[in-house]
Design an enzyme around this catalytic site. Sequence first.
Site, short mmCIF file in Angstrom:
data_model
loop_
_atom_site.label_atom_id
_atom_site.label_comp_id
_atom_site.label_asym_id
_atom_site.label_seq_id
_atom_site.Cartn_x
_atom_site.Cartn_y
_atom_site.Cartn_z
N LYS A 279 9.46 5.02 19.76
CA LYS A 279 8.19 4.76 20.44
C LYS A 279 6.97 5.27 19.68
CE LYS A 279 9.78 2.53 23.80
NZ LYS A 279 10.14 1.34 23.08
N HIS B 72 16.09 -7.95 16.06
CA HIS B 72 17.29 -7.32 16.62
C HIS B 72 17.35 -7.61 18.11
CE1 HIS B 72 18.54 -4.11 13.42
NE2 HIS B 72 18.20 -5.26 12.88
N TYR C 202 13.14 0.01 25.98
CA TYR C 202 13.34 -0.03 24.52
C TYR C 202 12.51 -1.15 23.89
CZ TYR C 202 15.85 0.66 20.12
OH TYR C 202 16.16 0.95 18.80
N PRO D 46 11.62 10.74 18.11
CA PRO D 46 11.87 9.40 17.58
C PRO D 46 13.05 8.68 18.23
CG PRO D 46 12.64 11.08 16.05
CD PRO D 46 11.92 11.81 17.14
N TYR E 228 23.29 4.24 17.73
CA TYR E 228 22.94 5.59 18.18
C TYR E 228 24.25 6.28 18.59
CZ TYR E 228 18.05 4.06 18.66
OH TYR E 228 16.78 3.58 18.42
#
Length: 390
Positions: free
Chosen positions: A297, A72, A385, A293, A201
């Site tokens: 991580k 991704h 990220y 979550p 998200y």
Amino acid sequence: MRTQVAIIGAGPSGLLLSQLLHLEGIDCVVLERRSASHVRARVRAGVLEQGLTDMLARAGLGGRLKAEGLPHDGFTIAVGETRLRIDLKTLTGGKAVTVYGQTEVTKDLMAAHEARDARVIYEAEDVALHDFETDRPKVTFQKDGLSHQIECDFICGCDGYHGVSRASVPRGAITEYEKVYPFGWLGILAHVPPVDHELIYANHGNGFALASMRSHTLSRYYIQVPNGTLAEAWPDDAIWRELKIRLGPEAAARMETGPSIEKSIAPLRSFVAEPLRFGRLMLAGDAAHIVPPTGAKGLNLAASDIHYLSEALIAHYREHSATALDTYSPRALARIWKAERFSWWMTMLLHQFPDLGPFNAKMQQAELDYLSGSLAAQTMLAENYVGLPY
């Protein structure tokens, strides 16, 4: 029984540590209180940093990950009908993440251990840690009604938040930091195509939502729910309706629905215990820390602990040096706290808080507005990220 390193916990962190040490000729025994079938079936996260994928490759476990993992290059933040794509690859100079379920990582690790007939003892009961403040630690346990003892050089506690390892540390020797959030994630797994080729998200007035995946045909979705919510109180149809609302009209128009094959609620907390070393006992993974979550991580942070811990143990046996073991805790904690900060920030940015108040709600909106218009802010998000360097 005698070994060099006794590892408590046969989750991904314990098994990865065992595999890395084995490749350097260091003998290990792994103890796990659950059955092998239970460990193999646990459903967990699935976004892997580059550091973890590289470590799995070094451990000889990169084949299926490379064939089946989904690279991704970015993800989307949805706020109402507004969508902001975070281009990970461009913002970080070519780095990305890979979607590959923690369940699959565990299966690969278990298969590697089974192939070499490694000493992994499942359904070990009444595990107790002894004398780890001396140079002759040992572990006792019950198996099939019989008492057993393992003499070892070191004990590595990779047995999770509720495990025996951290609980064995004298109360005055450890400091615990914790924040409990007033909500959890209700997650469902379903055999339907993902709504998008990347994660979404969502910050919505009804609460946070996440559209994730495990493969091209297996989707993982989450919605924010208050603490105390029961999964059975949410029929599948109600979850799909809420997901379509929270993820926005573009995602709703593409979403395919179906019966859930797994449904559960995960509470959210931030937690760190320090230090991570107590004589000959070292803590790693969820035994030492928990992250919400939101920032993906949990498994990745456990892997960075294993990176530092395996390096330290290998240096001890190769070079007879105590320096790496002495610095394990501060090195690991420096990265842990950065990941805790990022996970906390992502959680505060994207969730609805019942006691947020009008001022803090405006601050959250201002943060989202700033993120959408600032390349520097997006770069900070992307760098964290994909994973900070070890």
